[in-house]
Write a protein that holds these residues in place. Structure first.
Motif, short mmCIF file in Angstrom:
data_model
loop_
_atom_site.label_atom_id
_atom_site.label_comp_id
_atom_site.label_asym_id
_atom_site.label_seq_id
_atom_site.Cartn_x
_atom_site.Cartn_y
_atom_site.Cartn_z
N TYR A 118 0.97 -1.44 0.28
CA TYR A 118 0.17 0.12 0.14
C TYR A 118 1.17 1.14 -0.26
N GLU A 119 0.41 2.49 -0.84
CA GLU A 119 1.47 3.53 -0.76
C GLU A 119 0.21 4.25 0.40
N GLU A 120 1.23 5.19 0.90
CA GLU A 120 1.05 6.17 1.88
C GLU A 120 0.02 6.96 1.71
N GLY A 121 -1.09 6.86 2.15
CA GLY A 121 -2.23 7.52 2.14
C GLY A 121 -3.74 6.78 1.58
N ASP A 122 -3.22 5.51 1.01
CA ASP A 122 -4.27 4.91 0.43
C ASP A 122 -5.40 4.61 1.71
N VAL A 123 -6.63 4.80 1.36
CA VAL A 123 -7.68 4.71 1.98
C VAL A 123 -8.06 3.69 2.44
N ARG A 124 -8.05 2.65 1.41
CA ARG A 124 -8.17 0.93 1.36
C ARG A 124 -7.60 0.40 2.01
N ARG A 125 -5.68 0.88 2.68
CA ARG A 125 -5.59 0.55 3.66
C ARG A 125 -6.09 -0.30 4.92
N THR A 126 -6.25 1.42 5.86
CA THR A 126 -7.18 1.69 6.81
C THR A 126 -8.86 1.20 6.51
N ASP A 186 -5.29 3.85 -18.47
CA ASP A 186 -4.49 4.53 -17.07
C ASP A 186 -5.53 5.36 -16.99
N ASP A 187 -6.39 5.63 -18.10
CA ASP A 187 -7.88 6.03 -17.02
C ASP A 187 -8.44 5.59 -15.72
N VAL A 188 -8.85 4.45 -16.37
CA VAL A 188 -9.06 3.52 -15.38
C VAL A 188 -9.72 3.13 -13.92
N VAL A 189 -7.43 2.65 -14.23
CA VAL A 189 -6.40 2.92 -12.78
C VAL A 189 -6.71 4.12 -12.00
N ASN A 190 -6.33 5.04 -12.66
CA ASN A 190 -6.26 6.57 -12.54
C ASN A 190 -7.91 7.20 -11.47
N GLN A 191 -8.55 6.01 -12.29
CA GLN A 191 -10.36 6.70 -11.73
C GLN A 191 -10.18 6.11 -9.96
N VAL A 192 -9.93 4.99 -10.09
CA VAL A 192 -9.88 3.67 -8.62
C VAL A 192 -9.02 4.79 -8.12
N ARG A 193 -7.15 4.43 -8.49
CA ARG A 193 -6.54 5.61 -7.46
C ARG A 193 -7.11 6.64 -6.58
N SER A 194 -7.84 7.38 -7.11
CA SER A 194 -8.33 8.68 -6.90
C SER A 194 -8.66 8.73 -5.51
N ARG A 195 -10.23 7.51 -6.05
CA ARG A 195 -10.73 7.52 -5.33
C ARG A 195 -10.21 7.05 -3.67
N ALA A 196 -9.19 6.37 -4.06
CA ALA A 196 -8.69 6.19 -2.78
C ALA A 196 -7.21 6.83 -2.22
N GLY A 197 -7.46 7.77 -2.85
CA GLY A 197 -6.49 8.75 -2.62
C GLY A 197 -4.83 9.33 -2.61
N LEU A 198 -4.99 8.33 -3.91
CA LEU A 198 -3.27 8.28 -4.76
C LEU A 198 -3.59 9.17 -5.79
N GLY A 199 -1.60 9.28 -6.23
CA GLY A 199 -2.18 9.77 -7.02
C GLY A 199 -2.09 9.35 -8.43
N THR A 200 -2.00 9.89 -9.97
CA THR A 200 -1.70 9.23 -11.26
C THR A 200 -0.45 8.59 -11.70
N VAL A 201 -1.01 7.48 -12.28
CA VAL A 201 0.30 6.60 -12.79
C VAL A 201 0.13 6.79 -14.73
N SER A 202 1.28 6.55 -15.26
CA SER A 202 0.95 6.31 -16.69
C SER A 202 1.51 4.88 -17.18
#
Length: 501
Positions: free
Chosen positions: A332-340, A407-423
């Motif tokens: 888990y990356e720092e700030g990932d709300v899914r972990r908590t 990338d867009d789909v993954v970043n949608q999911v990551r954004s909801r989890a409080g994470l930055g974008t990837v490519s």
């Protein structure tokens, strides 16, 4: 509290006939005389849904516990889950392995009863749309049970009608390809027969829809497109990614589902006060405070009793901890709300701190029931995030679409989890995102097998994680479970045990 159909009403009404529904041939007069009015056929469909009551338990015990998400070495005596997590060769008598076989075939038998009665006495249901819907529900659920079986055991017997015990003893295992053809035919019919989500309300909310059939069918195509590993398992090495993508596109383009967004959106997917939300495509629903008890049995499976005790609640049955693996925690990356939200990291009981982590995803400590097998939370089998990420997986395997769409789909999911974008997301990265998104939902083991990552991932994980030397070296044979010993003993010479056991 709930609208339910899936686990409830029939058990009260049918308790006197349940044994007949489970065992007797279609000529049994109890079954024949029961189907006398249209509502009897609805109750027959409810009986099939009732067989899903322990579906989430199987996913947590046989998929989540088998995977690299848990290091389930017990500190309190030998537990049934240790052999699952440790790749023991002696699982033929394991109760989790036996339950999966028996319960799925129980559901299949109930589906066969309804389908045969619709064929024999279907004119009783004068509403043609209802009659078609009931057939669609039976075929969807039968396909779900068979998909469960083929992913756990590979070659299993096809039972496509109500049969006697003596007939059952003579039906051999079928090739995996033949089982898939049977599943696909059922799901294609179900997708055509079942209505859209909008057609259900009130007590009918939660029944299978055409989108549920399309999503499951897409996952079937994807699973049998995975590597075959040479073991007669769920992968056939086919290239059906575009077929799957087309089905997922139909669900996406229907506009009936969406990602939940906003503050606390991830937690709200699983909220006791937000069931049947816009992300849910199909779930197992539960009703509480019924007689007989028909609530959920899965919420506490991965959590220890002492945590409940520390929070003022009685034992639930979780006994000792099934710890979340360090490998998952570190991913888990720092700030990932899914972990908590999904994981409890440490607690204190009787003045002693317990540092190990465990899954708490389905537990609301303010809603702990008086009866540990009567939890009120539904279990989501298919949700919209899954549809979007499966569609991205299809693109990475050659289906229509672009890297930008992935990338867009993954970043949608990551954004909801409080994470930055990837490519430039690749398959391994996509699976890591799925791992965190669906942690404790029972998908991880299936994902690893489908994508061909199971051998390198599990081999590497065992080397790093198994500090107590409890896990056997991984073999490809272990992508399947053994045929339960009781089935081999009941049908000598008819079944062949899966290799490695």
């Amino acid at each position: 509290m709930k609208r339910v159909i899936i686990i409830i009403s029939l058990l009260g009404l049918f308790c006197s006939c349940e044994k007949e529904l489970d065992q007797n041939p279609i000529s049994d007069p109890t079954i024949e005389t029961f189907y006398a009015i249209p509502n009897d056929f609805i109750q027959g469909a409810n009986a099939i849904y009732a067989a899903l009551r322990t579906y989430p338990d199987r996913q947590l015990n046989l998929s989540e516990t088998r995977s690299d998400n848990l290091y389930a070495a017990s500190d309190g005596g030998v537990r049934d889950w240790e052999g699952i997590n440790g790749f023991h060769r002696t699982l033929m008598g394991n109760p989790y392995v036996a339950e999966a076989w028996l319960t799925n075939y129980n559901g299949i038998n109930r589906a066969n009863v309804l389908l045969q009665q619709l064929e024999i006495n279907g004119e009783i249901v004068t509403d043609a749309e209802l009659r078609q819907r009931l057939e669609g529900e039976a075929r969807f659920l039968r396909a779900l049970f068979y998909f469960d079986l083929v992913r756990w055991y590979g070659r299993v017997p096809i039972v496509d009608r109500v049969i006697s015990a003596s007939e059952a003893a003579e039906i051999p295992q079928s090739d995996v390809a033949e089982i898939y053809n049977f599943i696909i035919a059922d799901l294609q019919a179900a997708a055509a027969f079942l209505p859209a989500k909008a057609n259900y309300a009130g007590v009918d909310r939660g029944r299978a829809t055409n989108a549920a059939a399309q999503t499951l069918l897409a996952l079937v195509h994807m699973t049998r497109s995975g590597p075959d590993y040479g073991i007669n398992g769920p992968g056939l090495g086919l290239n059906e990614w575009q077929q799957a993508a087309d089905l997922l596109d139909e669900v996406i383009n229907s506009g009936a589902y969406q990602l939940l967004e906003g503050n606390n959106a991830y937690a709200s997917i699983f909220s006791y006060d937000n069931e049947n939300n816009m992300e849910v495509i199909f779930d197992v629903q539960y009703e509480v405070n019924q007689n007989p008890v028909v609530g959920g049995t899965f919420a506490w499976l991965l959590a220890p009793d002492t945590w409940f005790n520390a929070n003022g609640h009685p034992n639930q049955g979780g006994l000792t901890i099934r710890p979340v693996s360090n490998n998952l925690l570190d991913s888990y990356e720092e700030g990932d709300v899914r972990r908590t939200f999904s994981i409890q990291t440490g607690y204190t009981f009787n003045g002693v701190f317990e540092p190990r982590s465990f899954f708490k995803k389905y537990i609301d400590l303010s809603r702990v029931p008086n009866n540990r097998v009567d939890w009120p939370i539904n279990f989501i089998v298919l949700r919209y995030t899954d549809v979007l990420l499966l569609r991205a997986e299809c693109i990475l395997n050659g289906a229509s679409g672009s890297q930008q769409q992935v990338d867009d789909v993954v970043n949608q999911v990551r954004s909801r989890a409080g994470l930055g974008t990837v490519s430039g997301v690749n398959l391994a990265q996509l699976m890591e995102e799925r791992r965190k998104e669906f942690a404790a939902e029972g998908s991880r083991w299936h994902d690893l097998i489908r994508t061909g990552l199971v051998e390198p991932v599990m081999t590497s994980w065992i080397e790093r994680e198994d500090e107590l030397s409890r896990i056997n070296p991984f073999q490809l044979n272990y992508t399947l479970y053994p045929i339960p010993q009781a089935e081999l003993d009941a049908k000598p010479g008819i079944y062949t045990q899966n290799p490695g056991y």
